[in-house]
Design a protein around this motif. Structure first.
Motif, short mmCIF file in Angstrom:
data_model
loop_
_atom_site.label_atom_id
_atom_site.label_comp_id
_atom_site.label_asym_id
_atom_site.label_seq_id
_atom_site.Cartn_x
_atom_site.Cartn_y
_atom_site.Cartn_z
N ALA A 238 4.61 -1.12 4.24
CA ALA A 238 5.19 0.09 3.91
C ALA A 238 5.96 0.58 5.13
O ALA A 238 7.08 1.30 5.16
CB ALA A 238 4.16 1.38 3.73
N ASN B 139 -7.59 -7.65 -6.11
CA ASN B 139 -7.82 -6.49 -5.13
C ASN B 139 -6.38 -6.13 -4.58
O ASN B 139 -5.76 -4.78 -4.32
CB ASN B 139 -8.66 -6.63 -4.00
CG ASN B 139 -10.17 -6.49 -4.61
OD1 ASN B 139 -10.48 -5.44 -4.35
ND2 ASN B 139 -10.74 -7.72 -4.58
N LYS C 90 -4.13 -4.34 -7.60
CA LYS C 90 -4.42 -3.32 -7.63
C LYS C 90 -3.90 -2.02 -6.24
O LYS C 90 -3.56 -0.85 -6.52
CB LYS C 90 -5.92 -2.92 -7.65
CG LYS C 90 -6.50 -3.48 -9.13
CD LYS C 90 -8.00 -3.66 -9.17
CE LYS C 90 -8.79 -2.44 -9.27
NZ LYS C 90 -10.14 -2.65 -9.41
N GLN C 91 -4.33 -2.61 -5.22
CA GLN C 91 -4.23 -1.79 -3.98
C GLN C 91 -2.57 -1.57 -3.68
O GLN C 91 -2.02 -0.59 -3.35
CB GLN C 91 -4.69 -2.33 -2.68
CG GLN C 91 -6.38 -2.04 -2.90
CD GLN C 91 -6.75 -3.11 -1.88
OE1 GLN C 91 -6.44 -3.31 -0.71
NE2 GLN C 91 -8.22 -3.41 -1.91
N SER D 195 -0.31 -1.36 -5.97
CA SER D 195 0.37 -0.47 -6.85
C SER D 195 -0.07 0.95 -6.72
O SER D 195 0.40 1.95 -6.62
CB SER D 195 -0.12 -0.74 -8.45
OG SER D 195 -0.59 0.05 -8.92
N GLN D 196 -1.52 0.90 -5.89
CA GLN D 196 -2.04 2.27 -5.68
C GLN D 196 -1.25 2.92 -4.42
O GLN D 196 -1.25 4.26 -4.28
CB GLN D 196 -3.34 2.09 -5.25
CG GLN D 196 -4.37 2.17 -6.45
CD GLN D 196 -5.77 1.67 -6.07
OE1 GLN D 196 -6.17 1.53 -4.62
NE2 GLN D 196 -6.55 0.95 -6.85
N ALA D 197 -0.66 2.00 -3.48
CA ALA D 197 -0.11 2.31 -2.49
C ALA D 197 1.39 2.87 -2.70
O ALA D 197 2.06 3.32 -1.75
CB ALA D 197 -0.07 1.39 -1.48
N GLY D 198 1.83 2.69 -3.90
CA GLY D 198 3.08 3.11 -4.49
C GLY D 198 4.38 2.20 -3.97
O GLY D 198 5.32 2.50 -3.55
N LEU D 199 3.71 0.83 -3.65
CA LEU D 199 4.81 -0.04 -3.12
C LEU D 199 5.40 -0.85 -4.15
O LEU D 199 6.53 -1.77 -3.98
CB LEU D 199 4.07 -0.99 -2.39
CG LEU D 199 3.46 -0.47 -0.95
CD1 LEU D 199 2.48 -1.36 -0.16
CD2 LEU D 199 4.76 0.01 0.04
N MET E 207 -10.02 3.14 -11.67
CA MET E 207 -9.72 4.30 -11.03
C MET E 207 -9.32 5.41 -11.77
O MET E 207 -8.90 5.42 -13.00
CB MET E 207 -8.46 4.14 -10.03
CG MET E 207 -8.13 5.09 -9.16
SD MET E 207 -7.09 4.81 -7.82
CE MET E 207 -8.17 3.67 -7.12
N GLY F 160 -2.22 6.52 -8.33
CA GLY F 160 -1.11 6.75 -7.86
C GLY F 160 -0.72 7.07 -6.22
O GLY F 160 -1.90 6.83 -5.70
N ALA F 161 0.29 7.53 -5.76
CA ALA F 161 0.45 7.68 -4.30
C ALA F 161 1.41 8.82 -3.89
O ALA F 161 2.06 9.13 -4.92
CB ALA F 161 1.10 6.40 -3.66
N LYS G 225 4.31 6.14 1.43
CA LYS G 225 3.67 6.82 0.58
C LYS G 225 1.93 6.45 0.89
O LYS G 225 1.67 5.53 1.52
CB LYS G 225 3.69 6.41 -0.69
CG LYS G 225 5.00 6.79 -1.27
CD LYS G 225 5.18 6.21 -2.75
CE LYS G 225 6.57 6.57 -3.25
NZ LYS G 225 6.92 5.46 -4.32
N PRO H 147 -1.76 6.21 -0.84
CA PRO H 147 -2.54 6.40 -2.28
C PRO H 147 -3.54 7.68 -2.39
O PRO H 147 -4.36 8.01 -1.34
CB PRO H 147 -3.64 4.91 -1.99
CG PRO H 147 -3.23 4.32 -1.31
CD PRO H 147 -2.46 4.92 0.09
N ARG I 35 -7.29 7.29 -1.74
CA ARG I 35 -7.89 7.15 -0.61
C ARG I 35 -7.98 8.73 0.15
O ARG I 35 -8.98 8.71 1.11
CB ARG I 35 -7.22 6.15 0.30
CG ARG I 35 -7.31 4.92 -0.04
CD ARG I 35 -6.85 3.80 0.89
NE ARG I 35 -6.41 2.41 0.22
CZ ARG I 35 -7.39 1.57 0.65
NH1 ARG I 35 -8.34 1.59 1.49
NH2 ARG I 35 -7.21 0.12 0.20
N PRO J 159 -13.75 1.68 -6.78
CA PRO J 159 -12.48 1.52 -7.36
C PRO J 159 -11.41 0.79 -6.44
O PRO J 159 -10.38 0.35 -6.94
CB PRO J 159 -11.95 2.85 -7.51
CG PRO J 159 -13.06 3.89 -7.71
CD PRO J 159 -14.10 3.18 -6.59
N ILE J 160 -11.54 0.86 -5.27
CA ILE J 160 -10.63 0.18 -4.30
C ILE J 160 -10.74 -1.14 -4.30
O ILE J 160 -10.02 -2.14 -4.08
CB ILE J 160 -10.46 0.89 -2.84
CG1 ILE J 160 -10.55 2.14 -2.93
CG2 ILE J 160 -9.53 0.43 -1.98
CD1 ILE J 160 -10.44 2.93 -1.40
#
Lengths: 395, 305
Positions: free
Chosen positions: A217, A235, A238-239, A241-245, B123, B129-130, B138, B140, B143, B211-212
């Motif tokens: 990022a 993992n 998933k992370q 996409s969660q981090a919005g990257l 999740m 999302g972030a 961004k 998450p 977190r 979930p992480i």
């Protein structure tokens, strides 16, 4: 003769006999009229999904045709548990006790290195349906070892070539810190000449990638290249996409495929990978394979399944060509080398080192029309591509 | 570089609140009951498996979380009644042996019940999302939610320990156990409450992280050692110490783990820098512990025995 001398003499004799058997190169099981095949796959532990796909792919063809090569067929499946020592013992059992004619497998390169010598030294044919280590493609090549997958470096080279074509100047490389991870970065750089935003080696088995994602990022590279097989990949995806990257292109090898997609699902959509095939390729052989596989196992096959399916087709075609006579080894090897079957991936032939010459593609994770997640062909990267070690092979 | 530092600080705080949830129980159990519980990491793992099971059964993360809590209370009470109660009067060596045995039994049991393949927990939709942070950065949402939840629990514990009757007994127990017992307090019931509270907090940490990360059998061992460091730095028996210690340890670990390799890359090749830099973070944690123990031998908020 004393006891010790007797012992020594019998040992020498046994070794001499074994040596002569090796010279003839005809394994003990070749003369009976049953075709025996041993499958060696990792069927337990976290990577079991890969081994199960391969076994299922092989069995799909075997059960459909019933008698492989027109001969009464017996298939023995063994689990190597991901342990090279155990795999070597089980491979020896297959060859010496069960007297199999073919050994098919494994998934992982370290297992392949462990079973290669015990199997090929007896003259038995070994067909690897996934692992393709560089040493066995180059100086260590043998006439009775065939590969229906690829040489390990090639998938990484595909991604490097794609990054090169896209004109990326600054790619973030991230792989686990072990031999295959280092080979992966080397393979990527083999066909990529631009700069790198970072070359990170993570701990093998790492599950929280928050530190690495923070670096991605912060550096905002043109693209990320990674090689994270199994649970690590699930993992990471998933992370990521969660981090919005997801606006940064995600190029990967063995990370986004049909074995990880059921776990990552939507998080992986749009992520890119390299492969020699994808389940949506349009040809008759592939449509048959994919439809029958989904009908039988209720999930989408990955390359592991396709390559094992091809190994079954390969054995079938070769045994038919020699009319079931497995004692003429030269004729059998020649028949295998012809690779006279319709692979779901289209063009397929063997190079001088018995590794495939085939096309490679950029693939993308998609949600298919049938609701399953799978990979899909984006574009062809290499045409009739051979590996870089073939010229070092002398048979 | 500034961006990276901010992100790593957030990651550090997130790891910190998780470590705090685990360490809070450990420090109470050790401080009040004088029991060394190596099996505390097991509770963290069990929490993750419980939420994975309940979330899969109900198809909803929130139901999973809600059902996990009573189950965690049950696990804590059963464990206290069956194993821990017999260890209070024993030597530390017996406690270490017994709880280490418990670790092995628990991981085998988990393998038998749930298998060896890692599980994953979906999740919650609302927290995926972030959010934009600054510039292109961004972070998450989930977190951030973990940080908020951890801080809320910390505040709740602070109130519980400082302003309630149970909290008064906890503090008294941590200072002088025999006097509390001599004053007619049912020490066995107090112990049972303390252990169960610790177990629930550890299970909650496991559930929040599920979930992480993927849920697998090794997850307990990986956090246990850091947690012990937290307890030692914070001072045994001190919730406040556990909180500060957890944040300190986590931030040093995450920031050191990233900037170490970056600096080292200027003098070493990437693979070696990765290898050395990766140990730099944990190494800094132990240096920190040594420095603090040198200045304050009983930890930041510990009382001298």
């Amino acid at each position: 003769m004393t006891h010790k001398t007797k012992l020594l003499t019998s040992t020498v004799l046994a070794m001499g006999l074994a040596g002569s058997a090796m010279a003839q190169d005809v394994p003990a099981g070749a003369s009976d009229d049953v075709l025996k095949i041993g499958l060696v796959y990792t069927l337990s532990g976290p990577p079991a999904a890969l081994g199960e796909q391969a076994r299922d792919g092989f069995m799909l063809f075997a059960e459909k045709i019933g008698e492989i090569g027109g001969m009464e067929t017996e298939i023995i499946v063994v689990d190597d548990e991901g342990r090279p020592d155990l795999a070597a013992d089980k491979a020896r059992e297959l060859v010496q006790r069960d007297e199999v004619d073919f050994v098919v497998g494994p998934i992982f390169s370290n297992i392949l290195m462990a079973i290669h010598q015990p199997v090929t030294s007896t003259g038995t044919v070994l067909i690897s349906t996934n692992a393709g280590t560089s040493t066995l493609a180059g100086e260590g090549c043998t006439p009775n070892f065939f590969v229906t997958s690829y040489q390990n470096d090639q998938i990484h080279e595909v991604m490097g070539a794609y990054a090169e074509n896209q004109g990326y100047q600054n790619v973030f490389l991230m792989t686990p810190n072990y031999q295959a991870g280092k080979d992966s970065q080397a393979g990527f750089k083999h066909s990529y000449t631009g700069g790198t935003a970072g070359e990170i080696y993570t701990e093998l088995g790492q599950l929280d990638f928050s530190s690495e994602l923070a670096q991605i990022a912060a550096f905002q590279p043109d693209a990320v290249f990674t090689f994270m097989p199994g649970g690590m990949g699930v993992n990471l995806v998933k992370q990521y996409s969660q981090a919005g990257l997801t606006s940064i292109p995600f190029l990967s090898a063995f990370t986004v495929d049909e074995t990880t997609l059921p776990a990552t699902q939507d998080a992986a959509l749009g992520l890119l990978g390299g492969a020699n095939w994808a389940p949506d390729m349009e040809n008759e052989a592939n449509e048959t394979f994919v439809t029958e596989y989904i009908a039988k196992y209720e999930h989408v096959p990955g390359t592991y399944a396709m390559q094992a399916y091809d190994a079954a087709q390969l054995i079938d075609s070769a045994v038919r060509k020699v009319g079931g006579d497995l004692t003429d080894r030269a004729a059998l090897m020649a028949a295998i080398k012809e690779a006279d079957f319709d692979s779901p991936r289209g063009d397929f032939s063997f190079g001088p080192n018995n590794f495939p010459i085939q096309d490679f593609y950029l693939v993308e994770a998609v949600k298919r029309e049938d609701g399953y997640f799978g990979t899909s062909i984006v574009e062809k990267i290499f045409d009739d591509y051979a590996d870089n070690y073939a010229d070092q092979c002398e048979m | 570089m500034m961006n990276l530092f901010v992100l790593q600080l957030l990651n550090g705080v997130q790891l910190g609140v998780l470590l705090f949830l685990i360490a809070a129980g450990l420090t109470l159990v050790f401080g009040i009951m004088d029991v060394i519980n190596l099996a505390h990491g097991v509770l963290y793992m069990v929490g993750a498996y419980l939420i994975a099971t309940f979330a899969a059964a109900t198809g909803n993360f929130w139901w999973g979380l809600l059902l996990m809590l009573p189950a965690a209370v049950l696990v804590g009470m059963v464990l206290e009644f069956v194993v821990m109660r017999r260890l209070y009067a024993r030597s530390h060596l017996d406690q270490v042996l017994a709880t280490f045995g418990l670790v092995m039994i628990a991981s085998e049991a988990v393998k038998m019940i749930w298998g060896t393949s890692p599980l994953s927990v979906p999740m919650p939709e609302i927290l995926s999302g972030a959010v934009p942070l600054m510039g292109p950065l961004k972070y998450p949402v989930y977190r951030i939610a973990v940080i908020v939840a951890g801080l809320a629990v910390a505040v709740g514990l602070f109130v519980l320990v400082n302003y309630t009757r149970v909290g008064m007994l906890l503090r008294a127990g941590a200072t002088n156990r025999s006097t509390v017992s001599a004053l007619g307090v049912d020490i066995n019931r107090l112990f049972s409450v303390v252990f169960t509270l610790g177990a629930v907090l550890a299970c909650l940490a496991g559930a929040l992280v599920a979930p992480i990360l993927s849920v697998d059998t090794g997850m307990g061992e990986s956090v246990l050692i850091l947690t012990f460091v937290v307890v030692v730095i914070g001072g045994i028996g001190s919730i406040k110490g556990a909180f500060l210690g957890a944040l300190l340890v986590a931030i040093v670990d995450t920031v050191g783990g990233v900037f170490g390799p970056i600096w080292l890359r200027q003098i070493l090749d990437p693979a070696a820098a990765g290898q050395v830099g990766r140990v730099l973070g944990p190494m800094l944690v132990y240096i920190l512990m040594a420095v603090i123990l040198f200045a304050k031998p009983a930890g930041l908020f510990g009382r001298r025995a």
